[in-house]
Design an enzyme around this catalytic site. Structure first.
Site: not given
Ligand code: NAP
Length: 507
Positions: A248, A285
């Protein structure tokens, strides 16, 4: 490097005792132990692994305040946030314990034999998911508990039946060491082989690279920078036996401010946006780093509200001096761009890692002409793209990179336009939200925390929620094996103990 110590996020100064700098011998030993443990561990029952996961959670709670204080010092994050994150970490472990007990993750399918079928008989086919093998986990700096040593990747890999070797994040070695010791106590208490969990520490890229190169590692879970994630993907693909890397990496999480919503509550949306942008110094994020809207009075009200609210936002200590430096460089580059206007900035901070929030705006034309305007600036930075009409807004969305999330702020009158945008967003993001802010990721069965590149290196999975277990499993089909040879969950006698599909139907 000989001296590897914890850094106080607020002062940038080393604190406490030095930590072990692990090297190739330690990587070899950890991977050998993981490989040796694999057969024993994968043979444990679902219930035994569920008890183990619950025990890890209990051991983490038993560390008490020492864990919270270490994480506060190393990350600069406040107590309440870290206490919440600890709850989330233990909750994730508990969720996977429930997933194991329910057994649906095994995806058991049984196609019974049809010996009389013409022109050919059908064999007895039984399918279940099995663990991939030892998994390397790289924790994230921005979630020192929930995405780190005992975070989502570790919990889902252990639940799947995979031993885990964690490459501890150098930004929180003390926090990592405390959690690793808790997992090791759980391993011992549950009578499991030591190699089920290992923890490697050190501040150099080479340690993680060596781990991913090790032939006994079968998959990698990573959360961090695009450069780091891509480096690991490359290493994994160049191995004689390539392996999956679930990285990620970067996402700017577009938020579309729809015309009717702006007309009805432009100012309120502007204030709420500043709250989401500045939460946790923007170090999520899922931070809303890109806003899109069509020109109009509602948009002007939104911008004015943000212009009023942002200067009141206090500067916040960022996770590491490196992240602070990257953030400062990113916002300075945007501020000096000739097609970008700085709408407002937060308060200036005092500490050397204090991050000052920033909100910019530009036109769709400028955004489409310069792809760097769509790059992640990790921290409380966001850019509004002002569009002339729906066609231009759609063009900007289509040009954007892959994202973890995409949000629509809308009212009822926006429904037709939103319906046209949803198919565009489906191709861009792993999670589509209406009337919320992307920060805050529910740990649930229907959650996807993943998305097309570069938000992740593999859009087929999630790192949050119960579906995360899938990334560490693969299917095996057993053809015509007698009951004596079949795994317990595939035997006829297991009917009723877990969900199955028989001839494609629930049964
Ligand atoms: P990072 O630099 O990518 O580090 C993450 C982990 O990977 C660390 O353990 C690091 O350890 C290792 N690593 C990094 N590059 C490597 C390489 N080339 N080879 C082998 N191992 C490598 O991320 P970070 O320090 O947490 O944050 C830096 C940036 O990452 C941020 O500014 C932000 O852009 C991004 N970030 C994104 C997210 C997200 O959720 N998408 C979360 C946090 C950070 P070593 O340095 O010891 O090798």
């Amino acid at each position: 490097m000989t001296d590897f110590r914890s850094i106080d996020a607020a002062t940038g100064q080393p604190v406490g005792e030095p930590f072990a700098v692990h090297g190739p011998t330690d990587v070899d030993a950890a991977c050998a132990a993981a490989e040796e443990a694999f057969d024993v561990y994968r043979a444990t029952s679902r219930e035994e692994r569920a008890v183990f996961l619950d025990k890890i959670g209990a051991e983490i709670m038993a560390i008490g305040d020492e864990l919270i204080e270490a994480a506060m010092r190393e990350s600069g994050l406040p107590r309440a946030r870290l206490e919440g994150e600890r709850g989330r970490t233990v909750g994730q472990l508990g969720l996977f314990a429930k997933v194991l007990r329910a057994g649906a993750y095994l995806q058991v399918r049984i196609d019974p034999a049809m010996p009389d079928r013409q022109p050919l008989p059908r064999p007895d086919l039984r399918l279940r998911m099995v663990p991939l093998g030892p998994v390397a986990v790289f924790g994230a700096s921005n979630f020192p508990l929930a995405f780190s040593t005992a975070g989502g990747d570790t919990a889902s890999a252990l639940a799947a039946g995979c031993p885990v070797v964690v490459k501890g994040h150098p930004a929180h070695p003390q926090t990592g060491a405390l959690v690793a010791a808790a997992i090791e106590r759980a391993v011992e208490a549950c009578g499991l082989p030591k190699g089920v969990f290992s923890h490697l520490t050190g501040p150099s890229n080479e340690l993680g690279a060596a781990l991913v190169r090790d032939p006994r590692i079968a998959a990698v879970g990573f959360t961090g920078s695009r450069a780091g994630g891509l480096a690991l993907v490359k290493i994994a693909q160049e191995r004689p036996v390539p392996i999956p890397v679930y990285a990620e990496m970067s996402s700017i999480n577009p938020v579309v401010l729809m015309p009717e919503a702006l007309k009805a509550r432009g100012a309120a949306l502007g204030t709420a946006f500043v709250g989401s942008l500045t939460m946790g110094a923007g170090q999520f994020c899922t931070n809303p780093g890109l806003l899109l809207a069509i020109e109009g009075e509602g948009l002007d009200a939104f911008v004015e509200a943000a212009r009023t609210a942002l200067p009141e936002a206090a500067a916040q200590t960022m996770l590491t001096p490196g992240i602070h430096a990257a953030y400062t460089k990113g916002t300075e580059t945007l501020a000096s761009h000739d097609k970008v206007e700085t709408v407002a900035q937060g308060k200036v901070g005092e500490g050397i890692t204090a991050g000052r929030a920033a909100f910019f705006q530009t036109t769709a034309e400028a955004f489409l002409a310069d792809e760097t305007l769509g790059h992640e600036v990790f921290g409380a930075s966001s850019i509004l793209v002002r569009c002339r009409d729906e066609a231009e807004l759609t063009a900007v969305l289509k040009a954007a990179e892959g994202q973890l999330t995409a949000t629509i702020q809308m009212d009822e009158g926006d429904t037709d336009m939103a319906a046209r945008l949803v198919p565009v967003l489906e191709r861009k993001a792993g999670r589509i939200l209406a009337n919320g802010w992307p920060t805050g990721v529910e740990v649930a069965h229907a959650m996807v925390h993943g998305g097309p590149f570069p938000s992740t290196s593999d859009a087929r999975t999630t790192s949050v929620g119960s579906l995360a277990i899938d990334r560490y499993l693969r299917p095996v089909s057993y053809q015509n094996l007698s009951a004596a040879l079949l795994p317990q969950d595939l035997k006829d006698e297991a009917a009723g103990t877990l969900p199955r599909r028989v001839d494609g139907q629930p049964g």
